[in-house]
Design an enzyme around this catalytic site. Structure first.
Site, PDB file in Angstrom:
ATOM      1  N   SER A   1      -1.692  -5.686  -2.230  1.00  6.59           N
ATOM      2  CA  SER A   1      -0.344  -5.407  -1.742  1.00  6.59           C
ATOM      3  C   SER A   1       0.321  -6.721  -1.384  1.00  6.59           C
ATOM      4  CB  SER A   1      -0.437  -4.515  -0.486  1.00  6.59           C
ATOM      5  OG  SER A   1       0.814  -4.415   0.172  1.00  6.59           O
TER       6      SER A   1
ATOM      7  N   TYR B   1      -3.946  -2.551   7.988  1.00  4.78           N
ATOM      8  CA  TYR B   1      -3.665  -2.391   6.561  1.00  4.78           C
ATOM      9  C   TYR B   1      -3.673  -3.749   5.863  1.00  4.78           C
ATOM     10  CZ  TYR B   1      -1.284  -1.137   2.227  1.00  4.78           C
ATOM     11  OH  TYR B   1      -0.965  -0.958   0.907  1.00  4.78           O
TER      12      TYR B   1
END
Length: 248
Positions: free
Chosen positions: A143, A156
């Site tokens: 990501s 995350y």
């Protein structure tokens, strides 16, 4: 030397929606055999039936990536059905954002299980087959948050940084077997990922921001296709992309 997507066997986790679903459609349309893994068996079964009705090759296997045996079954099903595995796309992921002080420990555990261990289980399932073939391609999804850290996204981000680290280690270790590795780090893409955010204030604010700039999941699918399509002697190791309007 092989090149292209046609006739390659591609296993995709998290294939029931978003990035995985878009990639399954895109690669199947270009001649790949796609094997779809996800917890939501009805969705991947419907997708496989839809693709098969169009003349494409697709199979669905209910898979929870936190269960190593289920991931192995997914990959073994691909090999048994099509004779090999050419691409393993470790795409399944969760993003329940919240500041650390809210102590969402269960969500931390789940992110570690899906985002890190799920990727490792995918590697463990695919690697023996690819070593035996002396070919293959493992694609791990990180990501933008695997490159930067924002408040409220700390855990995350940690999982996505970890994906990049283990992918780079994998790249160095599999050179003797002619296996390629790719990390793809998307920015804001329209998917169901924001539905995983349990904190309603954070979810609302994130959705408002993302809705203004997000790009379609087909962008990710084309990125996967680019990496897969290159000749075997070309190893596209890392791709980071964002909406043009995304500042983070």
């Amino acid at each position: 030397m092989s090149q292209g997507i046609e006739n390659k066997v591609v296993v995709i986790t998290g294939a029931s929606s978003g990035l995985g679903e878009a990639t399954a459609r895109h690669l199947a349309e270009r001649g790949a055999s796609v094997v779809l893994g996800a917890r939501r068996s009805d969705r991947i079964a419907n997708l496989a039936e839809e693709l098969a009705a169009k003349g494409y090759r697709a199979k669905a296997v209910q898979t929870d990536v936190t269960d190593q045996h289920q991931v192995k079954k997914l990959v073994d099903t691909a090999v048994n059905a099509f004779g090999r595995i050419d691409v393993m796309l470790n795409n399944a992921g969760l993003m329940p954002l919240a500041p650390l002080e809210r102590l969402k420990v269960d969500e931390w555990d789940r992110m570690i299980d899906v985002n890190i261990k799920g990727v490792l289980y995918g590697i463990a399932a695919a690697l023996p087959h690819m070593k035996a073939q002396k070919s293959g391609h493992i694609i791990n999804v990180s990501s933008v948050y695997g490159h930067v850290v924002d408040p409220g996204a700390t855990v995350y981000c940690a999982t996505k940084f970890a994906v990049r680290a283990l992918s780079e280690g994998l790249r160095k270790e599999v050179k003797p077997y002619n296996i390629r590795t790719t990390i793809i780090s998307p920015g804001a893409v329209r998917t169901e990922l924001l539905e995983h955010i349990s904190e309603k204030d954070i979810q609302a604010g994130t959705k408002e921001f993302v809705s203004k700039i997000a790009i379609g999941a087909d962008t990710f699918a084309r990125t996967v296709a680019f990496a897969v399509n290159e000749p075997d002697d070309v190893d596209i190791n890392e791709i980071l992309f964002r909406p043009t309007a995304q500042p983070v």
